[in-house]
Every structure is written in C-alpha cells, then in structure tokens.
Scaffold this motif. Sequence first.
Motif, PDB file in Angstrom:
ATOM      1  N   GLY A 164       3.332   2.674  -4.471  1.00  0.00           N
ATOM      2  CA  GLY A 164       3.978   1.374  -4.596  1.00  0.00           C
ATOM      3  C   GLY A 164       3.032   0.202  -4.729  1.00  0.00           C
ATOM      4  N   LEU A 165       1.793   0.449  -5.195  1.00  0.00           N
ATOM      5  CA  LEU A 165       0.833  -0.647  -5.302  1.00  0.00           C
ATOM      6  C   LEU A 165       1.321  -1.735  -6.253  1.00  0.00           C
ATOM      7  CD1 LEU A 165      -1.933  -1.912  -4.707  1.00  0.00           C
ATOM      8  CD2 LEU A 165      -2.832  -0.648  -6.651  1.00  0.00           C
ATOM      9  N   PHE A 166       1.995  -1.330  -7.332  1.00  0.00           N
ATOM     10  CA  PHE A 166       2.401  -2.315  -8.328  1.00  0.00           C
ATOM     11  C   PHE A 166       3.828  -2.822  -8.126  1.00  0.00           C
ATOM     12  CE2 PHE A 166      -1.215  -0.237 -10.412  1.00  0.00           C
ATOM     13  CZ  PHE A 166      -1.971  -1.369 -10.679  1.00  0.00           C
ATOM     14  N   THR A 167       4.323  -2.640  -6.911  1.00  0.00           N
ATOM     15  CA  THR A 167       5.508  -3.381  -6.505  1.00  0.00           C
ATOM     16  C   THR A 167       4.999  -4.628  -5.794  1.00  0.00           C
ATOM     17  OG1 THR A 167       5.653  -2.305  -4.334  1.00  0.00           O
ATOM     18  CG2 THR A 167       6.796  -1.235  -6.180  1.00  0.00           C
ATOM     19  N   LEU A 168       5.805  -5.664  -5.717  1.00  0.00           N
ATOM     20  CA  LEU A 168       5.360  -6.917  -5.107  1.00  0.00           C
ATOM     21  C   LEU A 168       4.959  -6.713  -3.652  1.00  0.00           C
ATOM     22  CD1 LEU A 168       4.906  -9.955  -5.290  1.00  0.00           C
ATOM     23  CD2 LEU A 168       7.330 -10.279  -4.673  1.00  0.00           C
ATOM     24  N   SER A 169       5.801  -6.039  -2.885  1.00  0.00           N
ATOM     25  CA  SER A 169       5.509  -5.834  -1.464  1.00  0.00           C
ATOM     26  C   SER A 169       4.297  -4.932  -1.271  1.00  0.00           C
ATOM     27  CB  SER A 169       6.723  -5.236  -0.749  1.00  0.00           C
ATOM     28  OG  SER A 169       7.077  -3.979  -1.316  1.00  0.00           O
ATOM     29  N   GLY A 170       4.201  -3.877  -2.100  1.00  0.00           N
ATOM     30  CA  GLY A 170       3.080  -2.944  -1.990  1.00  0.00           C
ATOM     31  C   GLY A 170       1.764  -3.597  -2.347  1.00  0.00           C
ATOM     32  N   PHE A 171       1.768  -4.407  -3.395  1.00  0.00           N
ATOM     33  CA  PHE A 171       0.532  -5.081  -3.825  1.00  0.00           C
ATOM     34  C   PHE A 171       0.066  -6.082  -2.773  1.00  0.00           C
ATOM     35  CE2 PHE A 171      -1.920  -8.342  -6.020  1.00  0.00           C
ATOM     36  CZ  PHE A 171      -2.830  -7.554  -6.703  1.00  0.00           C
ATOM     37  N   ILE A 172       0.988  -6.852  -2.224  1.00  0.00           N
ATOM     38  CA  ILE A 172       0.624  -7.835  -1.195  1.00  0.00           C
ATOM     39  C   ILE A 172       0.103  -7.128   0.053  1.00  0.00           C
ATOM     40  CG2 ILE A 172       1.560  -9.555   0.406  1.00  0.00           C
ATOM     41  CD1 ILE A 172       3.459 -10.429  -1.832  1.00  0.00           C
ATOM     42  N   ARG A 173       0.773  -6.051   0.446  1.00  0.00           N
ATOM     43  CA  ARG A 173       0.354  -5.296   1.634  1.00  0.00           C
ATOM     44  C   ARG A 173      -1.036  -4.701   1.441  1.00  0.00           C
ATOM     45  NH1 ARG A 173       4.366  -2.103   1.773  1.00  0.00           N
ATOM     46  NH2 ARG A 173       3.394  -0.346   0.714  1.00  0.00           N
ATOM     47  N   ASN A 174      -1.267  -4.105   0.269  1.00  0.00           N
ATOM     48  CA  ASN A 174      -2.552  -3.487  -0.023  1.00  0.00           C
ATOM     49  C   ASN A 174      -3.664  -4.522  -0.093  1.00  0.00           C
ATOM     50  OD1 ASN A 174      -4.671  -2.579  -2.245  1.00  0.00           O
ATOM     51  ND2 ASN A 174      -3.796  -0.717  -1.395  1.00  0.00           N
ATOM     52  N   THR A 175      -3.386  -5.652  -0.716  1.00  0.00           N
ATOM     53  CA  THR A 175      -4.401  -6.691  -0.918  1.00  0.00           C
ATOM     54  C   THR A 175      -4.781  -7.395   0.374  1.00  0.00           C
ATOM     55  OG1 THR A 175      -3.599  -7.082  -3.175  1.00  0.00           O
ATOM     56  CG2 THR A 175      -4.957  -8.817  -2.174  1.00  0.00           C
ATOM     57  N   PHE A 176      -3.809  -7.669   1.211  1.00  0.00           N
ATOM     58  CA  PHE A 176      -4.075  -8.493   2.381  1.00  0.00           C
ATOM     59  C   PHE A 176      -4.151  -7.730   3.696  1.00  0.00           C
ATOM     60  CE2 PHE A 176      -2.497 -11.470  -0.747  1.00  0.00           C
ATOM     61  CZ  PHE A 176      -3.372 -12.544  -0.579  1.00  0.00           C
ATOM     62  N   PHE A 177      -3.705  -6.464   3.709  1.00  0.00           N
ATOM     63  CA  PHE A 177      -3.634  -5.762   4.993  1.00  0.00           C
ATOM     64  C   PHE A 177      -4.328  -4.407   5.035  1.00  0.00           C
ATOM     65  CE2 PHE A 177      -0.788  -2.945   7.723  1.00  0.00           C
ATOM     66  CZ  PHE A 177      -1.516  -3.168   8.879  1.00  0.00           C
ATOM     67  N   ASN A 178      -3.953  -3.482   4.155  1.00  0.00           N
ATOM     68  CA  ASN A 178      -4.455  -2.119   4.363  1.00  0.00           C
ATOM     69  C   ASN A 178      -5.001  -1.434   3.117  1.00  0.00           C
ATOM     70  OD1 ASN A 178      -2.035  -1.618   3.057  1.00  0.00           O
ATOM     71  ND2 ASN A 178      -1.386   0.019   4.434  1.00  0.00           N
ATOM     72  N   GLY A 179      -5.479  -2.223   2.149  1.00  0.00           N
ATOM     73  CA  GLY A 179      -6.156  -1.620   1.003  1.00  0.00           C
ATOM     74  C   GLY A 179      -7.573  -1.212   1.387  1.00  0.00           C
ATOM     75  N   TYR A 180      -8.354  -0.788   0.415  1.00  0.00           N
ATOM     76  CA  TYR A 180      -9.733  -0.380   0.695  1.00  0.00           C
ATOM     77  C   TYR A 180     -10.584  -1.562   1.179  1.00  0.00           C
ATOM     78  CZ  TYR A 180      -9.500   4.394  -1.178  1.00  0.00           C
ATOM     79  OH  TYR A 180      -9.224   5.709  -1.365  1.00  0.00           O
ATOM     80  N   HIS A 181     -10.294  -2.756   0.654  1.00  0.00           N
ATOM     81  CA  HIS A 181     -11.071  -3.946   1.041  1.00  0.00           C
ATOM     82  C   HIS A 181     -10.119  -5.112   1.290  1.00  0.00           C
ATOM     83  CE1 HIS A 181     -13.253  -1.474  -2.023  1.00  0.00           C
ATOM     84  NE2 HIS A 181     -14.151  -1.451  -1.069  1.00  0.00           N
ATOM     85  N   PRO A 182      -9.241  -5.025   2.276  1.00  0.00           N
ATOM     86  CA  PRO A 182      -8.184  -6.018   2.456  1.00  0.00           C
ATOM     87  C   PRO A 182      -8.712  -7.409   2.809  1.00  0.00           C
ATOM     88  CG  PRO A 182      -8.327  -4.607   4.377  1.00  0.00           C
ATOM     89  CD  PRO A 182      -9.218  -3.994   3.337  1.00  0.00           C
ATOM     90  N   PHE A 183      -8.009  -8.414   2.307  1.00  0.00           N
ATOM     91  CA  PHE A 183      -8.402  -9.802   2.537  1.00  0.00           C
ATOM     92  C   PHE A 183      -8.617 -10.081   4.022  1.00  0.00           C
ATOM     93  CE2 PHE A 183      -7.657 -14.269   3.301  1.00  0.00           C
ATOM     94  CZ  PHE A 183      -8.356 -14.879   2.289  1.00  0.00           C
ATOM     95  N   PHE A 184      -7.679  -9.630   4.848  1.00  0.00           N
ATOM     96  CA  PHE A 184      -7.852  -9.717   6.301  1.00  0.00           C
ATOM     97  C   PHE A 184      -8.291  -8.350   6.809  1.00  0.00           C
ATOM     98  CE2 PHE A 184      -4.522 -12.967   5.515  1.00  0.00           C
ATOM     99  CZ  PHE A 184      -5.180 -14.077   6.007  1.00  0.00           C
ATOM    100  N   PRO A 185      -9.519  -8.171   7.259  1.00  0.00           N
ATOM    101  CA  PRO A 185     -10.500  -9.197   7.594  1.00  0.00           C
ATOM    102  C   PRO A 185     -11.708  -9.302   6.650  1.00  0.00           C
ATOM    103  CG  PRO A 185     -10.981  -7.224   8.815  1.00  0.00           C
ATOM    104  CD  PRO A 185      -9.835  -6.888   7.898  1.00  0.00           C
ATOM    105  N   TRP A 186     -11.671  -8.653   5.466  1.00  0.00           N
ATOM    106  CA  TRP A 186     -12.853  -8.606   4.598  1.00  0.00           C
ATOM    107  C   TRP A 186     -13.280  -9.978   4.074  1.00  0.00           C
ATOM    108  CZ3 TRP A 186     -15.932  -4.766   1.881  1.00  0.00           C
ATOM    109  CH2 TRP A 186     -15.854  -3.493   2.476  1.00  0.00           C
ATOM    110  N   PHE A 187     -12.359 -10.918   4.035  1.00  0.00           N
ATOM    111  CA  PHE A 187     -12.715 -12.265   3.578  1.00  0.00           C
ATOM    112  C   PHE A 187     -13.818 -12.864   4.450  1.00  0.00           C
ATOM    113  CE2 PHE A 187     -11.691 -16.940   3.327  1.00  0.00           C
ATOM    114  CZ  PHE A 187     -12.093 -17.115   2.013  1.00  0.00           C
ATOM    115  N   ALA A 188     -13.923 -12.393   5.687  1.00  0.00           N
ATOM    116  CA  ALA A 188     -14.975 -12.880   6.589  1.00  0.00           C
ATOM    117  C   ALA A 188     -16.357 -12.633   6.001  1.00  0.00           C
ATOM    118  CB  ALA A 188     -14.849 -12.203   7.958  1.00  0.00           C
TER     119      ALA A 188
END
Length: 355
Positions: A164-188
Amino acid sequence: MKNNRIIGFDFARAFAILGMMLVNYKIVFNQSIVKYNILNQFISLFEGRAAAVFVILAGVGIGLMTKKSYVSQDRIERKKMKITLLKRAIFLFVLGIILYSVFGWTADILHFYGVYIAVLVLFIYLKTKTIVTFGFLTIVIGTIMQLTFDYSQGWDLAFNNYEGLFTLSGFIRNTFFNGYHPFFPWFAFILFGLALSRLDFKDEKKVKELTIGALGIAIFIEMISIGLQNNFGYTELAIYLFDTKPMNPTALYIISATAWAIFFIGMCVILSHRKSKDKTFEVVVNGGQMALTHYLIHVLVLIVMIFVDQLAYHDEVFVIAISFIVFLFMLLSSHIWLSKFKRGPVEYLMRKVTK
C-alpha cells in the motif's frame, strides 16, 4: 583544501556510498540467510550508519551552500537559495519515486531526501542552537510515534516488502513513520548536519576536539544500549526500545549514529589536512564529488543483476566482493570524468533543471 572546498567531506561521502552498497547488496542478495557470521557482522556495522553519514553530509552541504546568505542576511539571496533548494528537493523526490515505482528499488533514500530538504528550507537561516533543539524534538516525536502506533503496519514479516505504499495513507505512513528512512526521526540527521556546517572545519584543533568528543558519545550511547537491553533480558520490547539498529530507529540509534557519523567525518577532514595532495586521496575525493551519480549506478547494478539471476541467493563473500568491485569502478570512472568535466552527469543534470 581545494578551491576552498573541504575535500574531507567528499572523502567521507565516497566511503558512505561504499557502506550503503554493502548494506543494500546484503539486503537483496543475502535474503536474511547468514552463511559467514563474521562477514555478516562486518556488513551489519554499516546498517543505518553509512546512510546517516550521507544524510548528515547533505545537511552540511546545504549549510555551506547557504552560508554566505546566512552571514550577509541578504533577503533576495536567501529567497533565491530557498527556491533553488525546493527545486532540488522536487528533483530528488521525483528521481527516487521513479527508482521505486519503475525499477522496483524499495530501499530508495532519494525521495526521503526530497522531503527532508523541502522541510529543511524552513530551518536554514535559524540559529544553531534552535536547529539542534528541533533536531532533538524530531527524535522525541519519532519515539512517541513508535510507542503509539504499530511500527510493523504495511511490512511483511521479513520487513522487505511494503504493501500500500502508493495509497495516500500508506505513502504518508511510510514517509513519516515506518519506512526505511522515515522523516521522524531521520530528519534529525540533516538538521544536525546543518548545525555542523556552522563550525570551522579549517581549524584542525577544533576538528580533533569534535572528533574525540563524538567518539566518546558514540561509545557511551552504545554501552547504555547494551546495558539496558541486558538489564531487561534482551526481550523483544527491550530491543524495540533500546537497540541502536536503524529499524526501528530508536532515540539511542539516532544519537549513536549521529555521533559515529561526526567521528567518521571528523577523521576524514583531519586526514584531508595531511593527504590533500596524495593521488590516491584525490581519486577517492572525486568519487565523493559524484555521490549522486554513483548512488544511481549502484542501484542500476542491482537491477541488472536481479534481472540476470532472478534474485538468486549469494553469500556475504559475494556481497563484499561485488561492493568493492563496483566501488573501485566508481572511483576510476569519476576520476576520469572529473578530469574532463566540472561535475558528474547526474549532478550536472540536477543543477541544470533546478536553476
């Protein structure tokens, strides 16, 4: 130094690419099967560490790129820099999505880069202490999210495929929470890199102090991690909360990886003060100056090999051998290329389309 460029950063960036190759080739070819434990442990040392160096150096590079306008406080120049960075963020994001969707490269970091840089535009002219504070706040938010939500959602049992990466919810979840390099906390990482760019890396004494301090922090955090996990009997929950592996990216992982990265970068800068005229050093530096091009090359090598052998299993010896073969090819090709051109092909393309 070369044309006022801190070539130690390029030296570090080249070896960060090698570390990422070792990790990525292991993910694809090892299939979670361990044949040679010692070699497997060696490769595991780079998991989440090489990529952290890469992201921190991105922050350093952006900080150096915007340093003139940061010091001068020229509003027109600042606006120009922000627009340029936003364009590059879009370029990297689109390039990463192409790698993921068209070529099936699920471990892509470039589209995460695009998100990091787009948001970093809001921070590039803040005071250093404020940037560092937001870095730690990012870690806190990431930790709260990991304690609140299901980190495994979307992943298969082996954490190789994400549904579900290319669903809206899946993409947001992967990008900001539990992808390989999620924004939180990798943005640090990129925030800490931006803060790091404010330091004087031409002052060898200060660089040494920074490097030794980072090593001390890294060892201290690793000892805390081991102690806490041992105290709780290495339970699944203890590992989830206190490990320093990149998945899941705990607070201890981010701090540890940052410290190890700063130690490594500092060592490379110190080495550059002594070896800047050495031919071998120059060849490695050239490799680092074409890091984006080489990142794409290492992915293309993976894609070709997957097509040829249909994801056949290969042991750790193969992973290390192919990584170093590709790395040496990268160094040689970049040295030849940069003897004729100012920038690598992908670096040139990015600058051309983001003017």
